[in-house]
Design a protein around this motif. Structure first.
Motif, PDB file in Angstrom:
ATOM      1  N   SER A 143       0.833  -1.204   0.000  1.00  0.00           N
ATOM      2  CA  SER A 143       0.000   0.000   0.000  1.00  0.00           C
ATOM      3  C   SER A 143       0.864   1.249   0.000  1.00  0.00           C
ATOM      4  O   SER A 143       1.963   1.264   0.556  1.00  0.00           O
ATOM      5  CB  SER A 143      -0.891   0.031   1.239  1.00  0.00           C
ATOM      6  N   TYR A 179       0.404   5.703   0.415  1.00  0.00           N
ATOM      7  CA  TYR A 179      -0.484   6.718   0.953  1.00  0.00           C
ATOM      8  C   TYR A 179      -0.132   8.079   0.368  1.00  0.00           C
ATOM      9  O   TYR A 179       1.032   8.471   0.359  1.00  0.00           O
ATOM     10  CB  TYR A 179      -0.370   6.761   2.481  1.00  0.00           C
ATOM     11  N   LYS A 209      -5.357   6.149   0.722  1.00  0.00           N
ATOM     12  CA  LYS A 209      -4.632   4.887   0.566  1.00  0.00           C
ATOM     13  C   LYS A 209      -4.900   4.306  -0.817  1.00  0.00           C
ATOM     14  O   LYS A 209      -6.041   4.280  -1.281  1.00  0.00           O
ATOM     15  CB  LYS A 209      -5.104   3.899   1.620  1.00  0.00           C
ATOM     16  N   GLY A 221       3.775   2.035   2.539  1.00  0.00           N
ATOM     17  CA  GLY A 221       3.422   1.198   3.681  1.00  0.00           C
ATOM     18  C   GLY A 221       4.257  -0.062   3.712  1.00  0.00           C
ATOM     19  O   GLY A 221       5.120  -0.290   2.874  1.00  0.00           O
TER      20      GLY A 221
END
Length: 95
Positions: free
Chosen positions: A2, A4, A58, A94
Motif C-alpha cells: 500500500s 499513501y 490509501k 506502507g
C-alpha cells in the motif's frame, strides 16, 4: 504494498477550491483509492500546523496512485486545487 497520498492544504480561495471538490470524488473513484482521513481540525502534538485541511488517501500500490494522479481527468481538476491553495503533498510507502 500500500501507498499513501498525504496532503496538507492551506486554502486561500474557497470558490476556486470548490471547483476542485465538485469533480474530485468522481475522478478519484475510478482509481482504487480509499480516503482514510479528511480533517480540517487535527490535534497538534508537536510543531505548528498552518493548514486548512489534512488528507490521507490509501492506494493498493504505487501504480494505482500514479494512474490516478497522472490521469488526464485528474490533471484537469488539479489546476483548481493548486490555484486555490498552498499544497504540500507526499507519498508514503506502507509495509
Amino acid at each position: 504494498m500500500s501507498v499513501y497520498f498525504i496532503a496538507q492544504i492551506k486554502i486561500n480561495d474557497m470558490v476556486e477550491y470548490n471547483r476542485y471538490l465538485e469533480k474530485c470524488d468522481e475522478v478519484f473513484s475510478k482509481y482504487n483509492g480509499e480516503y482514510l482521513a479528511v480533517d480540517s481540525n487535527p490535534e497538534i502534538l508537536e510543531g505548528e500546523w498552518d493548514y486548512s485541511r489534512s488528507i490521507i488517501i490509501k492506494f493498493p500500490n504505487e501504480r494505482e496512485l500514479e494512474n490516478w494522479y497522472k490521469s488526464s481527468e485528474y490533471q484537469q481538476i488539479l489546476k483548481h486545487r493548486l490555484k486555490a491553495a498552498i499544497c504540500d503533498t507526499i507519498i508514503v510507502h506502507g509495509k
